[in-house]
Scaffold this motif. Structure first.
Motif, short mmCIF file in Angstrom:
data_model
loop_
_atom_site.label_atom_id
_atom_site.label_comp_id
_atom_site.label_asym_id
_atom_site.label_seq_id
_atom_site.Cartn_x
_atom_site.Cartn_y
_atom_site.Cartn_z
N LYS A 161 0.83 -1.21 0.00
CA LYS A 161 0.00 0.00 0.00
C LYS A 161 0.86 1.25 0.00
CE LYS A 161 -4.02 -2.10 2.25
NZ LYS A 161 -4.91 -2.08 3.43
N LEU A 162 1.94 1.23 0.80
CA LEU A 162 2.84 2.38 0.82
C LEU A 162 3.55 2.53 -0.52
CD1 LEU A 162 4.47 2.25 4.37
CD2 LEU A 162 2.95 4.00 3.47
N LYS A 163 3.98 1.41 -1.09
CA LYS A 163 4.67 1.44 -2.38
C LYS A 163 3.78 2.10 -3.45
CE LYS A 163 6.56 -2.45 -3.61
NZ LYS A 163 8.04 -2.31 -3.68
N LEU A 164 2.52 1.67 -3.52
CA LEU A 164 1.61 2.19 -4.53
C LEU A 164 1.26 3.65 -4.28
CD1 LEU A 164 -0.79 -0.87 -4.98
CD2 LEU A 164 1.11 -0.16 -6.45
N SER A 165 1.04 4.02 -2.99
CA SER A 165 0.67 5.40 -2.68
C SER A 165 1.83 6.35 -2.97
CB SER A 165 0.23 5.52 -1.22
OG SER A 165 1.29 5.16 -0.34
N PHE A 166 3.08 5.95 -2.63
CA PHE A 166 4.24 6.79 -2.93
C PHE A 166 4.42 6.93 -4.45
CE2 PHE A 166 5.77 6.79 1.40
CZ PHE A 166 6.52 7.95 1.46
N THR A 167 4.25 5.84 -5.16
CA THR A 167 4.40 5.89 -6.62
C THR A 167 3.36 6.80 -7.25
OG1 THR A 167 5.25 3.61 -6.59
CG2 THR A 167 4.51 4.49 -8.70
N ALA A 168 2.10 6.68 -6.80
CA ALA A 168 1.03 7.53 -7.33
C ALA A 168 1.31 9.00 -7.01
CB ALA A 168 -0.31 7.10 -6.74
N MET A 169 1.82 9.26 -5.80
CA MET A 169 2.14 10.64 -5.42
C MET A 169 3.25 11.20 -6.31
SD MET A 169 4.76 12.39 -3.67
CE MET A 169 5.45 11.11 -2.65
N ALA A 170 4.31 10.41 -6.54
CA ALA A 170 5.44 10.88 -7.35
C ALA A 170 5.02 11.11 -8.80
CB ALA A 170 6.58 9.87 -7.27
N VAL A 171 4.22 10.22 -9.35
CA VAL A 171 3.77 10.37 -10.74
C VAL A 171 2.88 11.60 -10.89
CG1 VAL A 171 2.37 9.32 -12.56
CG2 VAL A 171 3.98 7.92 -11.26
N SER A 172 1.97 11.79 -9.94
CA SER A 172 1.10 12.98 -10.00
C SER A 172 1.92 14.25 -9.85
CB SER A 172 0.01 12.91 -8.93
OG SER A 172 0.61 12.91 -7.63
N ALA A 173 2.98 14.20 -8.99
CA ALA A 173 3.86 15.37 -8.84
C ALA A 173 4.63 15.64 -10.13
CB ALA A 173 4.83 15.15 -7.68
N ALA A 174 5.09 14.58 -10.82
CA ALA A 174 5.79 14.76 -12.10
C ALA A 174 4.86 15.39 -13.13
CB ALA A 174 6.32 13.41 -12.59
N LEU A 175 3.64 14.91 -13.18
CA LEU A 175 2.66 15.47 -14.11
C LEU A 175 2.37 16.93 -13.77
CD1 LEU A 175 0.99 14.51 -16.52
CD2 LEU A 175 -0.85 13.92 -14.93
N TRP A 176 2.34 17.23 -12.48
CA TRP A 176 2.10 18.61 -12.03
C TRP A 176 3.26 19.51 -12.44
CZ3 TRP A 176 4.99 21.38 -8.39
CH2 TRP A 176 4.44 22.60 -7.98
N HIS A 177 4.49 18.98 -12.35
CA HIS A 177 5.67 19.77 -12.70
C HIS A 177 5.63 20.21 -14.16
CE1 HIS A 177 8.58 20.29 -9.50
NE2 HIS A 177 8.25 19.10 -9.02
N ILE A 178 5.35 19.30 -15.07
CA ILE A 178 5.38 19.65 -16.50
C ILE A 178 4.15 20.41 -16.93
CG2 ILE A 178 6.82 17.65 -17.04
CD1 ILE A 178 4.36 16.23 -18.09
N SER A 179 3.17 20.52 -16.02
CA SER A 179 1.91 21.20 -16.39
C SER A 179 1.80 22.57 -15.76
CB SER A 179 0.71 20.35 -15.97
OG SER A 179 0.76 19.07 -16.55
N LEU A 180 2.14 22.71 -14.48
CA LEU A 180 1.82 23.93 -13.75
C LEU A 180 3.01 24.65 -13.15
CD1 LEU A 180 -1.41 22.99 -11.79
CD2 LEU A 180 -1.19 24.66 -13.59
#
Length: 693
Positions: free
Chosen positions: A34-53
């Motif tokens: 659960k921690l592995k998936l939540s950290f991965t989802a957080m990092a991916v969403s942060a990467a998407l946020w970086h290139i967008s906003l």
């Protein structure tokens, strides 16, 4: 919208790579799924946020509904990480609706963003409203991060994650507040562009931390927040919630185009400030806030784990004098560092002093009636009284019921009720030399809890003492019942002589038999008196069982059916009281004769082996049901002879045989007869019998 991503620079992609590296590190180093998936989802969403906003202008792109969903996705992913960190640290399950709600929100935001990729950028109709929503998400993230930081079971890396979250969302909150206040555009743009740098820096540090420190559960961390920081954090959250609420209310007033809208908005702010100032000036409100904050945010004054262990050790100590009240008093005075104390226990009419420690009372008879107001307050409200010089305003109405002897006692500190299952069994007076303030909520809680534990200890000891007394009375009643049974047999012999006196008094043989019977009765009564005076086992000596059987047969020779005796083996000797052994055999023979018709048979067989003997008394009488044998035969004071017997004959026989390390067995068939079998070990030393008894 896809054209927007075709214009990305190398710098934008590099900042996103930092977040991707965090996702890869989480996938490799974190074992919990659960921690592995939540950290991965957080990092991916942060990467998407970086290139967008992160590097986009504040004016248009950031206000589109497509990219607003990315902001909510980023905050939701952080909340998901914090929730699973709490579950992992505490090793408990958080209510399912929490992670489920966050995950649904993340999925919805992702769907909205994916749908928006095929559409052109469109400004959200109410951009200011989205600022309020994002502020609320930031506050929620701060609350969750604070829980991770304050949790004693959180590991180092978990607490570092909490610090990273607080750093990012606190800065975001500052940016959003700046936008709400509509300060200069250049200043807002500078703050906005700095978000990407802060996010990348903290993510890089977090990636290195996950690589360096093992992500283990319950890894002890020495890092703890101080009370001041926690209180500031809490105040910040409450103030943020208040500001957001008032701003939303002002926004609603503006959107409705109400006349005098600006005046109403100002009025809301003024009334809010007035309400806060008024509540702050109310002493009762401030006390409640202080107690609530201390209970839920600050480190406790007492280490409850150590307190309970120490109390258990103190109550488990054996008092050389055997006074349990002194043990309880010593535990209380030691636990709370008191120099003096006393314990009062409930009696029939009064609570009286039963144990003291260095306590010099002015009153010669410090007792309290059971129905006094002082006692009733402690019993009904479990009220902990304080000495008047330490008490506060809430104690004043109750202080008038304090006993004078307590008020006059030097260094008197508090009176703790001893409640056991809502029943006041006593109270303890504690005296302390150095007291600098009145009792706090934590002092009251620990005093009440300790008082209940001590009350339970005292109640248990009282029950044990009562049980011992009951056993002594039971033993006395048992000895008395046995004595009455023996006297009953002697009286039966005397009654038989009186019955035959008129018929045979002129015969010398009868007179000689009477004298012999009276002599034997006197001897038996003398021995019985000795037993009642402290020698219940009687005189133990080596007894010839064969001679005892012949004596018993002679005693019952005038009754029918006459018993027959057969002996197999050498002469048997046992250590026993001769009279008691004779009584056992005689009683069994008499019972067999009572249960058998005159035409029936009673056969007695003695088998002597090397180490034991078996004595069998078998009759052809009416027999007994198995239920009667199991439930009633050996039950004391349960007789089938109505008013003629006491119902302890069979019970007494079995107890006597057990005292000789023997055993008694019964076999019976209704209307066919009964067999009593006695097993006795041979040549048992008297000291062994005393041990077994």
């Amino acid at each position: 919208m896809i054209d927007y991503y075709l214009q990305l620079t190398i710098f934008d992609l590099l900042t996103a790579c930092v977040e991707i590296s965090l996702a890869v590190t989480a996938l490799i180093n974190i074992k919990n799924i659960k921690l592995k998936l939540s950290f991965t989802a957080m990092a991916v969403s942060a990467a998407l946020w970086h290139i967008s906003l992160a590097s986009s202008p504040v004016s248009f792109t950031a206000l589109s509904w497509q990219f607003q969903s990315l902001e909510i996705l980023r905050y939701s992913s952080w909340l998901s990480v914090l929730i699973y960190l709490l579950m992992h640290s505490r090793k408990t399950k958080i209510p399912l609706q929490w992670p489920l709600s966050i995950n649904l929100c993340m999925a919805l935001c992702l769907i909205i963003f994916a749908y928006g990729l095929t559409r052109g950028l469109t400004v959200f109709p109410y951009p200011i409203l989205w600022l309020y929503v994002k502020i609320l998400f930031c506050l929620a993230a701060i609350v969750m991060a604070e829980q991770v930081l304050r949790n004693p079971d959180s590991s180092r890396i978990a607490k570092f994650v909490g610090l990273v979250v607080i750093t990012q969302v606190a800065y975001d909150t500052l940016v959003y507040c700046n936008l709400l206040l509509q300060i200069s555009t250049s200043n807002s743009s500078s703050l906005w562009y700095a978000r990407g740098f802060i996010s990348s820096s903290t993510s890089l540090l977090l990636t290195l931390s996950i690589i360096i420190y093992p992500f283990k559960q319950r890894l002890e961390s020495k890092f703890k927040l101080s009370n001041t920081v926690i209180l500031f954090n809490t105040s910040f959250i409450l103030a943020g919630i208040f500001l957001v609420s008032m701003s939303l209310l002002g926004l609603a007033v503006k959107s409705l185009n109400i006349q005098w809208a600006e005046v109403l908005e100002i009025l809301f702010y003024v009334m809010a400030v007035f309400a806060i100032a008024t509540l702050s000036c109310m002493e009762k409100f401030r006390k409640r806030v202080n107690v609530w904050t201390s209970k839920h945010f600050f480190t406790h004054k007492y280490d409850y784990h150590k307190q309970w262990i120490k109390l258990d050790v103190l109550l488990s100590k054996k008092n050389p004098d055997g006074n349990n009240y002194e043990t309880a008093l010593l535990a209380m005075t030691t636990l709370f560092d008191c120099c003096k104390g006393g314990i009062w226990i409930k009696g029939q009419q009064f609570f009286s002093l039963v144990a003291v420690k260095n306590l010099d009372l002015q009153s010669t008879l410090p007792i309290e009636p059971n129905d006094s107001d002082f006692i009733q307050i402690m019993e009904q409200q479990e009220w902990v009284f304080q000495a008047p010089r330490y008490s506060g305003d809430t104690d004043n109405p109750y202080n008038e019921h304090l006993p004078e002897w307590f008020v006059d006692t030097e260094n008197a500190w508090t009176i703790v009720p001893l409640n056991n299952r809502n029943n006041l069994i006593g109270f303890i007076v504690l005296c302390k030399e150095s007291v600098f303030s009145c009792l706090t909520w934590e002092d009251l809680d620990i005093l009440k809890l300790t008082g209940r534990q001590v009350a339970s200890y005292i109640a248990h000891q009282q029950a044990s003492e009562k049980l011992i007394q009951n056993k002594k009375f039971d033993l006395f009643n048992k000895v008395t019942a046995f004595a009455i049974h023996d006297i009953k047999n002697l009286v039966a012999q005397q009654r038989l002589m009186i019955k035959n006196a008129d018929k045979f008094k002129h015969k010398p043989e009868f007179v000689s038999d009477v004298i012999l019977t009276i002599t034997n009765s006197v001897e038996k009564m003398d021995k019985l008196l000795i037993k009642l005076q402290g020698n219940p086992q009687g005189n133990m000596e080596r007894v010839n069982v064969n001679d005892t059987l012949l004596n018993a047969l002679e005693m019952n020779s005038n009754s029918f059916p006459k018993p027959t005796l057969s002996v197999n083996g050498p002469t048997a000797f046992v250590m026993a009281d001769p009279d008691k052994l004779l009584m056992v055999i005689n009683h069994l023979i008499k019972n067999a004769q009572d249960a058998t018709q005159d035409s029936g048979t009673i056969a007695i067989k003695l088998n002597t082996q090397k180490e034991a003997l078996w004595l069998e008394i078998k009759d052809s009488g009416c027999g007994m049901e198995q239920f009667f044998i199991n439930e009633l035969l050996f039950k004391p004071f349960s007789s089938t002879k109505k008013n003629e017997g006491m119902g302890i004959g069979a019970y007494q026989i079995r107890e006597l045989i057990h005292s000789l390390q023997g055993e008694l067995f019964v076999e019976s068939v209704k209307e066919k007869g009964t067999t009593f079998s006695i097993y006795l070990p041979l040549n048992i030393a008297e000291k062994d019998l005393n041990k077994s008894a």
